[in-house]
Write a protein that holds these residues in place. Structure first.
Motif, PDB file in Angstrom:
ATOM      1  N   ASP A   1       0.840  -1.190   0.000  1.00 50.19           N
ATOM      2  CA  ASP A   1       0.000   0.000   0.000  1.00 50.19           C
ATOM      3  C   ASP A   1       0.877   1.243   0.000  1.00 50.19           C
ATOM      4  N   HIS A   2       0.280   2.413   0.228  1.00 49.16           N
ATOM      5  CA  HIS A   2       1.056   3.655   0.162  1.00 49.16           C
ATOM      6  C   HIS A   2       2.106   3.750   1.266  1.00 49.16           C
TER       7      HIS A   2
ATOM      8  N   PHE B   1      -2.780  -8.030   0.770  1.00 49.22           N
ATOM      9  CA  PHE B   1      -3.527  -6.833   0.366  1.00 49.22           C
ATOM     10  C   PHE B   1      -2.681  -6.030  -0.609  1.00 49.22           C
ATOM     11  N   MET B   2      -3.336  -5.451  -1.608  1.00 53.67           N
ATOM     12  CA  MET B   2      -2.645  -4.536  -2.514  1.00 53.67           C
ATOM     13  C   MET B   2      -3.637  -3.478  -2.965  1.00 53.67           C
TER      14      MET B   2
ATOM     15  N   ILE C   1      -0.483  -1.340  -7.668  1.00 54.75           N
ATOM     16  CA  ILE C   1      -0.762  -1.429  -9.105  1.00 54.75           C
ATOM     17  C   ILE C   1       0.120  -0.441  -9.862  1.00 54.75           C
ATOM     18  N   ASN C   2       0.205   0.783  -9.372  1.00 53.35           N
ATOM     19  CA  ASN C   2       1.032   1.792 -10.039  1.00 53.35           C
ATOM     20  C   ASN C   2       2.497   1.380 -10.080  1.00 53.35           C
TER      21      ASN C   2
ATOM     22  N   VAL D   1      -5.552 -10.284  -4.488  1.00 55.42           N
ATOM     23  CA  VAL D   1      -4.640  -9.536  -5.350  1.00 55.42           C
ATOM     24  C   VAL D   1      -5.013  -9.751  -6.817  1.00 55.42           C
ATOM     25  N   GLN D   2      -5.324 -10.977  -7.179  1.00 52.80           N
ATOM     26  CA  GLN D   2      -5.728 -11.273  -8.563  1.00 52.80           C
ATOM     27  C   GLN D   2      -6.964 -10.468  -8.942  1.00 52.80           C
TER      28      GLN D   2
END
Length: 125
Positions: free
Chosen positions: A38-39, A68-69, A74-75, A100-101
């Motif tokens: 995450d961020h 978790f994503m 993604i970026n 995630v998928q």
């Protein structure tokens, strides 16, 4: 990991809720990622994926322990994909968890980045 030809680089990073273990097998850089992307943890993953100066980088991210994503992840994956392919290499994802998928599918990243059900399959040239 018991993959043939796998060499552990001894590089393990852990910040908060993410750990990244780097190894190499047959010229392929393998990153085993566990926890949340995450961020808060994205910079750690971005740093581990840095292929600057690598000719034709081949990278596999083993995601079977990613819980978790978010969009930060993604970026990062899309940016790394663009950098690696521009350098004549490739990026593959191995064994992403169902959650995630789902994220990859929602944004269409699974059509851009090769996703494989197992690490073994992702390592096949």
């Amino acid at each position: 990991m018991a993959e043939r030809g796998m060499t552990d680089t001894g590089h393990t990073e852990q910040v908060g809720r993410l750990s990244v273990v780097a190894a190499a097998t047959d010229g392929i850089r393998v990153l085993t990622v566990a926890g949340e992307i995450d961020h808060h943890t994205g910079d750690q993953l971005r740093d581990a994926l840095d292929t600057t100066g690598t000719a034709r980088p081949r990278v596999v991210i083993d995601m079977h322990q990613v819980t978790f994503m978010d969009s930060s992840g993604i970026n990062i994956l899309i940016t790394v994909y663009q950098d690696v392919t521009a350098a004549g290499g490739w990026l593959r994802l191995a064994a992403p968890t169902d959650s995630v998928q789902r994220v990859l599918q929602l944004v269409g990243a699974d059509t851009l980045i090769d996703c494989h059900p197992t690490l073994r399959e992702a390592l096949v040239p």
